[in-house]
Enzyme design. Structure first.
Site, mmCIF file in Angstrom:
data_model
loop_
_atom_site.group_PDB
_atom_site.id
_atom_site.type_symbol
_atom_site.label_atom_id
_atom_site.label_comp_id
_atom_site.label_asym_id
_atom_site.label_seq_id
_atom_site.Cartn_x
_atom_site.Cartn_y
_atom_site.Cartn_z
ATOM 1 N N ASP A 64 3.558 -0.830 -2.906
ATOM 2 C CA ASP A 64 3.369 -0.980 -1.419
ATOM 3 C C ASP A 64 2.684 0.484 -1.006
ATOM 4 O OD1 ASP A 64 4.951 -2.295 1.099
ATOM 5 O OD2 ASP A 64 4.268 -0.308 1.536
ATOM 6 N N ILE A 65 1.772 0.365 -0.181
ATOM 7 C CA ILE A 65 1.036 1.490 0.284
ATOM 8 C C ILE A 65 2.023 2.554 0.857
ATOM 9 C CG2 ILE A 65 0.228 0.970 2.583
ATOM 10 C CD1 ILE A 65 -2.392 1.618 1.875
ATOM 11 N N VAL A 91 2.370 -7.885 7.959
ATOM 12 C CA VAL A 91 1.173 -8.440 7.213
ATOM 13 C C VAL A 91 1.600 -9.985 7.184
ATOM 14 C CG1 VAL A 91 -0.205 -8.525 5.171
ATOM 15 C CG2 VAL A 91 0.687 -6.284 5.894
ATOM 16 N N ASN A 119 10.445 -10.541 5.305
ATOM 17 C CA ASN A 119 10.389 -10.325 6.752
ATOM 18 C C ASN A 119 9.430 -11.543 7.288
ATOM 19 O OD1 ASN A 119 11.855 -7.913 6.525
ATOM 20 N ND2 ASN A 119 9.927 -6.775 6.525
ATOM 21 N N HIS A 139 9.436 -8.072 -0.792
ATOM 22 C CA HIS A 139 9.595 -6.631 -1.203
ATOM 23 C C HIS A 139 10.586 -6.403 -2.276
ATOM 24 C CE1 HIS A 139 7.616 -4.870 2.669
ATOM 25 N NE2 HIS A 139 7.887 -6.260 3.315
ATOM 26 N N HIS A 165 5.202 -12.245 1.765
ATOM 27 C CA HIS A 165 5.445 -11.338 0.319
ATOM 28 C C HIS A 165 6.735 -10.810 0.216
ATOM 29 C CE1 HIS A 165 4.430 -9.302 4.384
ATOM 30 N NE2 HIS A 165 5.586 -8.193 4.118
HETATM 31 P P1 DGP Z 1 5.963 -6.389 6.117
HETATM 32 O O1 DGP Z 1 6.458 -5.430 7.145
HETATM 33 O O2 DGP Z 1 7.141 -7.201 5.642
HETATM 34 O O3 DGP Z 1 4.924 -7.292 6.713
HETATM 35 O O4 DGP Z 1 5.311 -5.311 5.014
HETATM 36 C C1 DGP Z 1 4.288 -5.271 4.711
HETATM 37 C C2 DGP Z 1 4.151 -4.284 3.802
HETATM 38 O O5 DGP Z 1 2.745 -4.000 3.280
HETATM 39 C C3 DGP Z 1 4.293 -2.799 4.379
HETATM 40 O O6 DGP Z 1 5.467 -2.134 3.528
HETATM 41 C C4 DGP Z 1 3.083 -1.985 3.981
HETATM 42 C C5 DGP Z 1 2.407 -2.660 3.125
HETATM 43 N N1 DGP Z 1 0.855 -2.845 3.105
HETATM 44 C C6 DGP Z 1 0.210 -3.105 4.457
HETATM 45 N N2 DGP Z 1 -1.256 -2.784 3.928
HETATM 46 C C7 DGP Z 1 -1.443 -2.528 2.698
HETATM 47 C C8 DGP Z 1 -2.206 -2.407 1.739
HETATM 48 O O7 DGP Z 1 -3.509 -2.630 2.204
HETATM 49 N N3 DGP Z 1 -2.055 -2.255 0.492
HETATM 50 C C9 DGP Z 1 -0.806 -2.134 0.166
HETATM 51 N N4 DGP Z 1 -0.546 -1.977 -1.309
HETATM 52 N N5 DGP Z 1 0.370 -2.425 0.824
HETATM 53 C C10 DGP Z 1 0.204 -2.721 2.009
#
Ligand code: DGP
Length: 174
Positions: free
Chosen positions: A91-92, A157, A148, A163, A161
């Site tokens: 996760d970023i 997003v 989520n 987590h 996905h």
């Molecule tokens: P959610 O809130 O459940 O939709 O989680 C989305 C997650 O995605 C959040 O923890 C941050 C991660 N995220 C968003 N954009 C990017 C990206 O471009 N790269 C990566 N590796 N993670 C991302």
């Protein structure tokens, strides 16, 4: 006269036919369940949920989806696992020492869009997270898996996905 060898063969053959018929009956039963159209008062909420068809699905990569772009290698990510169906990357914005996102490669926006065809895919998603937890050595202490759904569930997003969070003590939900 009664030939014992012949009787045994007949018995075995009858058993096979019975098994085959049972299998066909089972298939017909599951077909009948799948064919049932919703909403139907006859099915429990769990069965209705399983039968619901995915309304907004596309097996294509969605143009404006970050996770489709990562899956398609149009955007960089710290990839920790990949096969034909799934991709997992860090996760970023990690919320724990281990914070990995396990993502199906096909575009499924939310949990609401899952159908019965996705049962195996989602099972593999969880097994992938389990294997990653083991590889990181956090399986013994424990970890958290989160899916989520929609804004109210904290989804930002809109490509499903899972987590995987671990490496620190999680607060209990209750
Ligand atoms: P959610 O809130 O459940 O939709 O989680 C989305 C997650 O995605 C959040 O923890 C941050 C991660 N995220 C968003 N954009 C990017 C990206 O471009 N790269 C990566 N590796 N993670 C991302």
């Amino acid at each position: 006269m009664n030939d014992p060898a012949k009787s045994t063969l007949t018995f075995v053959a009858a058993g096979r036919v019975a098994l085959g018929l049972r299998r066909v009956a089972k298939q017909l039963e599951s077909f009948a369940v799948r064919e049932a159209r919703l909403p139907s008062e006859r099915f429990s909420a769990t069965v209705r949920m399983t039968l619901q068809r995915a309304p907004h699905r596309s097996d294509e990569l969605a143009d404006d989806c970050i996770f489709c772009k990562i899956a398609n290698k149009e955007l960089p990510a710290d990839i920790v696992f990949e096969d034909d169906e799934l991709i997992a990357f860090n996760d970023i914005s990690p919320q724990a020492p281990t914070h990995v996102l396990v993502v199906p490669k096909i575009h499924i926006p939310t949990v609401n869009d899952l159908g019965d065809d996705d049962a195996e895919r989602m099972g593999r998603l969880v097994l992938c997270a389990q294997a990653l937890a083991e590889a990181r050595g956090i399986d013994g202490d424990g970890y958290r898996l989160i899916l989520n759904c929609n804004e109210g569930g904290g989804q930002t997003v809109f490509h499903i996905h899972l987590h995987l969070l671990g490496g620190r003590q999680m607060r209990a939900l209750g």
